[in-house]
Design an enzyme around this catalytic site. Structure first.
Site: not given
Length: 299
Positions: A102-104, A107, A274
């Protein structure tokens, strides 16, 4: 059938990485990596809805939850976390695995999949694509601001005691003081359980365990053009599912990159913000389940 849930401390040179596993270690493994300032609890509600035929390894990234912080006094760089991903792979002795981030966490999973494609069987990105890029015209000011902010954080840590909160106050902060919108109370409680510790000598007070440097993470300072060209040279080769929330800023800002993706990448949109995977996991779980159970992906 109930999950077997286990807490593990994975030794690393700077301390340990706390891990919460769900299921049977003999089943196909899925590493679950949370977003910045969150922890492994972000996946509790989603994993409960996913097939029990996988071994879920939910991680407190360094500086988060119950994991050790990175060594003190230096800024925290995104690329440091590649070392954590590698340490986890070695500890669990895995040659192939799925990454769900998820998210960071997603990434970094994207970067890891470019660097070590031979190890990543599938990639699930939850409101995530790539680390935030920096236009070349902002490069110097951006880096200067990051270093100045680091010095400011160091000064505060040296001169002040961490604030303390009642459980209700801490829960309120987790639920309502988020950068990307509020989350429901149940979702906030899953995060809070791993995010605080009691303060000795106080009457029912807690402090957050988060590494304050994480509020000033330094990403690779490259622009979007560089990222697009790097993806063409080193694409993510495995089947990839990207689930974006309809309120996500990613929907608007990453058209150039997504046009470079091949047929192995599937995009899905869901209602929510988010943190929809934690806030409304019932919207995300069917998409992830279908992807995980699919035997043949169109590449």
């Amino acid at each position: 059938m109930e999950y077997s849930v286990t807490e593990i401390k994975v030794p690393v040179p700077w301390g340990h990485i706390a891990v919460k596993t769900w299921g049977n270690p003999d089943d196909p493994p899925i590493f679950c990596f949370h977003g910045i300032l969150d922890n492994a609890g972000a996946f509790d509600r989603l994993i409960a809805l996913l097939p029990k035929t996988f071994y879920y390894i939910a991680v407190d990234l360094p500086g988060h939850g119950r994991s050790s912080h990175f060594p003190a006094h230096l800024p925290v760089y995104t690329t440091n976390y590649i070392l954590a991903y590698k340490a986890l792979k070695e500890y669990f002795k895995l040659e192939k695995f799925t990454i769900m981030g998820h998210s960071y966490g997603g990434q970094i999973g994207f970067m890891y999949s470019q660097m070590y494609p031979q190890h990543v069987e599938r990639l699930v990105l939850l409101d995530a694509i790539i680390p935030i890029t920096v236009p070349t015209s902002w490069f110097i000011d951006h880096l200067k601001d990051k270093l100045e902010m680091h010095c400011e954080i160091e000064s505060k840590l040296a001169s002040r005691q961490p604030p303390t909160y009642t459980y209700a106050e801490a829960l309120n902060r987790v639920q309502f003081s988020r950068n990307w919108g509020t989350i429901c109370e149940d979702a906030a409680k899953c995060l809070l359980n791993r995010a605080i510790e009691p303060v000795g000598g106080s009457d029912g007070k807690f402090r957050f365990t988060i590494d304050q440097r994480l509020k000033n993470i330094i990403n690779p300072t490259v622009d979007l053009r560089y990222v697009v060209e790097a993806y063409k040279t080193s694409p993510v080769c495995c089947p990839t599912l990207i689930i974006l929330s309809k309120q996500s800023v990613l929907n608007k800002n990453f058209g150039r990159l997504t046009k470079s993706f091949g047929k192995n990448v599937v995009f899905k949109l869901v209602d929510g913000n988010h943190d929809v995977h934690n806030d409304k996991p019932e919207l995300v779980a069917p998409l992830v389940e279908k992807f995980l159970l699919c035997k043949r992906h169109k590449l």
